[in-house]
Design a protein around this motif. Structure first.
Motif, short mmCIF file in Angstrom:
data_model
loop_
_atom_site.label_atom_id
_atom_site.label_comp_id
_atom_site.label_asym_id
_atom_site.label_seq_id
_atom_site.Cartn_x
_atom_site.Cartn_y
_atom_site.Cartn_z
N VAL A 164 -6.31 5.45 -6.84
CA VAL A 164 -5.79 6.76 -6.01
C VAL A 164 -6.27 6.61 -4.35
CG1 VAL A 164 -5.77 9.39 -5.63
CG2 VAL A 164 -5.50 8.11 -7.98
N ASN A 165 -7.75 6.24 -4.51
CA ASN A 165 -8.30 6.03 -3.06
C ASN A 165 -7.76 5.03 -2.34
OD1 ASN A 165 -10.02 8.24 -3.49
ND2 ASN A 165 -11.56 7.02 -4.53
N GLU A 166 -7.54 3.69 -3.01
CA GLU A 166 -6.72 2.74 -2.52
C GLU A 166 -5.34 3.13 -1.84
OE1 GLU A 166 -8.42 2.62 -5.22
OE2 GLU A 166 -9.96 0.87 -5.08
N ARG A 167 -4.74 3.82 -2.65
CA ARG A 167 -3.24 4.33 -2.25
C ARG A 167 -3.33 5.19 -0.95
NH1 ARG A 167 -2.42 3.46 -7.76
NH2 ARG A 167 -2.94 5.43 -8.37
N LYS A 168 -4.34 6.04 -0.79
CA LYS A 168 -4.49 6.78 0.26
C LYS A 168 -4.88 6.38 1.58
CE LYS A 168 -7.63 9.73 -1.49
NZ LYS A 168 -8.41 10.83 -1.76
N THR B 38 -0.73 0.36 -3.43
CA THR B 38 -1.59 -0.50 -4.29
C THR B 38 -1.25 0.12 -6.01
OG1 THR B 38 -3.26 -0.73 -2.81
CG2 THR B 38 -3.79 -1.08 -5.19
N SER B 39 -0.92 -0.65 -6.99
CA SER B 39 -0.61 -0.20 -8.15
C SER B 39 -2.21 -0.15 -8.90
CB SER B 39 0.08 -1.21 -8.79
OG SER B 39 -0.64 -2.65 -8.88
N GLY B 40 -2.02 0.57 -10.13
CA GLY B 40 -3.10 0.84 -10.95
C GLY B 40 -3.39 2.33 -11.17
N ASP B 41 -3.77 2.64 -12.45
CA ASP B 41 -3.65 4.10 -12.85
C ASP B 41 -4.59 4.85 -11.97
OD1 ASP B 41 -1.78 3.53 -14.54
OD2 ASP B 41 -2.94 3.60 -16.40
N SER B 42 -5.91 4.15 -11.97
CA SER B 42 -7.02 4.87 -11.45
C SER B 42 -7.33 4.44 -9.72
CB SER B 42 -8.29 4.41 -11.90
OG SER B 42 -8.51 2.92 -11.96
N THR C 13 0.87 -4.58 6.91
CA THR C 13 0.51 -5.24 5.52
C THR C 13 -0.46 -4.71 5.14
OG1 THR C 13 1.83 -7.28 6.27
CG2 THR C 13 -0.08 -7.46 4.50
N THR C 14 -0.71 -4.03 3.95
CA THR C 14 -1.94 -3.44 3.38
C THR C 14 -2.81 -4.38 2.46
OG1 THR C 14 -0.62 -2.68 1.36
CG2 THR C 14 -0.84 -1.24 3.47
N ARG C 15 -2.36 -5.69 2.21
CA ARG C 15 -3.09 -6.61 1.36
C ARG C 15 -4.09 -7.11 2.36
NH1 ARG C 15 -2.31 -7.56 -4.17
NH2 ARG C 15 -0.09 -7.38 -4.71
N ILE C 16 -5.16 -7.56 1.67
CA ILE C 16 -6.28 -8.05 2.26
C ILE C 16 -5.82 -9.54 2.94
CG2 ILE C 16 -8.52 -9.23 2.09
CD1 ILE C 16 -8.94 -7.29 -0.09
N VAL C 17 -4.93 -10.31 2.11
CA VAL C 17 -4.43 -11.45 2.71
C VAL C 17 -2.94 -11.02 3.25
CG1 VAL C 17 -3.61 -13.83 2.05
CG2 VAL C 17 -5.64 -12.85 0.90
N SER C 18 -2.96 -11.49 4.62
CA SER C 18 -1.83 -10.85 5.34
C SER C 18 -0.55 -11.62 4.92
CB SER C 18 -2.08 -10.64 6.70
OG SER C 18 -2.21 -12.20 7.09
N GLN C 19 -0.79 -12.90 4.35
CA GLN C 19 0.30 -13.84 4.08
C GLN C 19 1.15 -13.37 2.71
OE1 GLN C 19 -2.42 -14.78 5.10
NE2 GLN C 19 -2.04 -16.08 6.98
#
Length: 659
Positions: free
Chosen positions: A447-451, A441-445, A409-415
């Protein structure tokens, strides 16, 4: 005995061919043998450059002979004897014997019906002066045809003085000249070795039946071969039956890799089965779960792999689709799972879903219904709304290890399990596979979160668990993708195009469907992979389809809402391998006909090299979802019956109107 003209009577002028010498002998000159030998030894070879004409008498023809021969030569009646049977060099097969019997009958018929046939005795004697004596053994078929020509031709009886008493002196003179020519040819020996043969070569009147039936087929995935530990089956069969046939029987079938049943010695019935024969002692002694590496007869060994995959390559279908949580499923999934471009279906189907439909079981039933009875679901797993299903051909489930899975799970809230990763791994023969579907993670900008999502996934996926690593020396504890031979990662990675909507629309409107190189120049994922910051060691096939995001539901137009999101290649399939050139991308495309979501499904077809393995791994032992299989097949049958009923009702409901 004399004829009415006063001449001694001839009894057919019998001429035979010896099987050993192969020369023509005159039975009337039997007593002159010694004199002829002496004459030949003294280089007094008789030659007849110009044979006597037909009008000469018998006495004039006899003047051509030497004095010694005339003194000892007497013409008397001789009863013809049948020729000696030829000695065969080898035992002929039943097929050869039947063909010779048929040819002998055919030749005798032709000689009886065709008076101009060269096999008649009259024509044979006419050619005797020009033909050399045949030495060595003649073929049985050739001898049989000559015997029929000498004994069954009607021309011989017509040329005989007995049969035609009114022929007069001219007929007898002609006969004498023929005898003299034949006798001269006997004495000359090899003088006419360069002349034409006495009888023309006999060719079959029709093509011979095929003598070989090759039932092996290279197109079959299951090769018709004998196990190496059963290769002595041939010697066993020869010892038991006591013969080795030269026709189409065990010899030919063994040459083609086939075996035959020992039900009868008269009828060697071939077992055209694709299954390999198994001995009783092997069933008693073998334990597949304890087989050694590449052992003979191992379940996952090289022989079994080559039997199912001669080229050691399997076809894999990998697909990803963000369903946007829609309850409504597409009416037909054929265009998605079974594209018409490749002629054949694949050996394995792996489908990953993000934001899946609420009824996961219904989705799996639809997949089973579409793939049909040839496939079974090996395994399925879920992580929140992330689904993955693995289907495999039903005859390949025995070569799979136990299937394992893990989630991240990559969300902060694992639930909240809408973003993360789901991995499934297993070993097929001796090649380990890892399939990962992710939703970054979605969003145009962002990129770092997706990495960061990528890095967390490769570190947190705890695979494999019980199935051993096929090559632990090339594995890393910090990267799950290094612990498997073949890795496929697919999902909604959410990487966008770094360009405004207006520019992207203008490029899409100007370029055709397959030319998207200008768009890929602004792709975030392509840029990051080239830098090595994400998906290290992975590759992606060339993209020749339009962006899979974001569409208006049910339409082919991109986002027309107030947000005006930029079309992007968010849905991707990437792959990596431990060994170079193990994975070959065959096709990489999207499915534009499915419009129930704002994403279009994206799929890829691969050819993957498989290696033999060991039997001492935990096996799945043919495990699959039997309940799902039965439900899917029933759905498929019901749908087909409904379609037929609708067509029948449509034909019967036609109304004829009269104007």
């Amino acid at each position: 005995m004399s004829t009415p003209n006063g001449f001694p009577q001839h009894s057919g002028a019998c001429v035979t061919r010896s099987t050993e010498g192969g020369a023509v002998q005159d039975l009337h000159a039997k007593k002159a043998g010694k004199a002829a030998k002496k004459e030949a030894a003294g280089n007094g070879v008789l030659t007849f450059e110009d044979p006597p004409s037909v009008g000469t008498s018998l006495n004039e023809a006899l003047k051509l002979l030497p004095d010694e021969l005339k003194a000892t030569m007497k013409i008397k009646s001789v009863t013809p004897r049948p020729p000696r049977k030829p000695r065969l060099e080898r035992a002929a097969s039943l097929d050869e014997k039947s063909w010779r019997r048929w040819r002998r009958f055919r030749t005798s018929q032709e000689s009886l019906t065709d008076p101009n046939e060269t096999s008649s005795s009259n024509g044979s004697l006419q050619e005797a002066s020009l033909s050399p004596p045949v030495r060595g053994r003649a073929s049985p078929c050739h001898q049989c045809c000559q015997q029929n020509a000498l004994h069954s031709s009607p021309d011989a009886s017509e040329a005989s003085p007995v049969g035609k008493s009114r022929g007069g002196t001219s007929d007898l003179g002609k006969r004498a000249s023929e005898i003299s020519s034949a006798f001269g040819g006997l004495l000359r020996g090899k003088a006419f070795a360069g002349g034409k043969p006495r009888l023309s070569q006999i060719m079959p009147a029709r093509p011979l039946p095929p003598m070989e039936l090759n039932v092996a087929s290279h197109t079959l995935r299951t090769a018709n071969r004998i196990d190496s530990d059963c290769m002595d089956y041939r010697h066993y069969s020869q010892h038991k039956f006591g013969r080795v046939s030269s026709s189409l029987s065990d010899t030919r079938l063994h040459g083609n890799g086939m075996v035959y049943d020992n039900c009868s010695t008269d009828s060697m019935k071939s077992t055209f089965s694709l299954l390999t024969p198994i001995r009783s002692k092997d069933v008693r002694s073998r334990s597949y779960l304890e087989g050694s590496l590449l052992a003979n007869g191992a379940l996952l060994g090289a022989e079994e792999l080559s039997r199912y995959f001669p080229d050691r390559n399997i076809g894999i279908f990998v697909a990803t689709w963000n369903m946007q949580g829609q309850k409504e499923l597409p009416v037909n999934l054929d265009d998605f799972l079974l594209p018409t471009d490749p002629d054949y279906a694949q050996d394995m189907y792996v489908i990953g879903v993000q934001e899946g439909c609420p009824d996961r079981r219904e989705w799996e039933i639809r997949l089973q219904e579409t793939l049909g009875p040839h496939y079974v679901m090996l395994y399925s797993a879920a992580h929140g709304v992330l689904y993955m299903s693995v289907f495999i051909r039903r005859d390949l489930i025995w070569f799979c290890s136990e299937v394992e899975y893990a989630t991240v799970t990559t969300r902060i809230v694992s639930q909240i399990k809408t973003k993360g990763a789901l991995g499934i791994c297993f070993t097929f023969f001796g090649t380990s596979f890892l399939f990962i579907t992710s939703h970054f993670t979605s969003g145009d900008s962002k990129v770092n979160e997706r990495k960061l999502d990528y890095n967390k996934t490769i570190q947190a996926l705890t695979l494999p668990k019980n199935v051993p690593d096929t090559n632990p020396y090339r594995s890393s504890s910090s990267d799950v993708t290094t612990r498997f031979d073949e890795v496929f990662w697919f999902g909604d990675f959410n990487f966008r195009l770094n360009k405004d909507r207006e520019t992207v629309d203008s490029i899409l409107n100007q370029n055709p469907e397959t030319d998207v190189s200008k768009l890929l120049a602004y792709d975030q994922l392509t840029s990051e992979m080239s830098r090595g910051s994400i998906f290290k060691g992975f590759h992606e096939a060339d993209i020749h389809f339009r962006p899979s995001y974001k569409f208006d539901i049910g339409k082919d137009s991109y986002d027309t809402t107030s947000k005006q999101r930029t079309p992007s290649y968010t849905d991707r399939v990437v792959y990596r391998s431990r060994y170079r050139d193990d994975i070959h991308a065959v096709k990489y495309s999207s499915c534009p006909v499915i419009k129930t979501s704002d994403h279009r499904p994206v799929f890829a077809l691969f050819r993957v090299k498989v290696r033999p393995g060991r039997d001492n791994i935990p096996l799945a032992a043919g495990q699959f979802d039997r309940e799902l299989y039965l439900i899917g097949i029933k759905r498929r049958i019901t749908r087909e019956l409904q379609k037929r009923q609708e067509q029948k009702d449509q034909k019967s409901s036609s109304v004829c109107s009269i104007s």
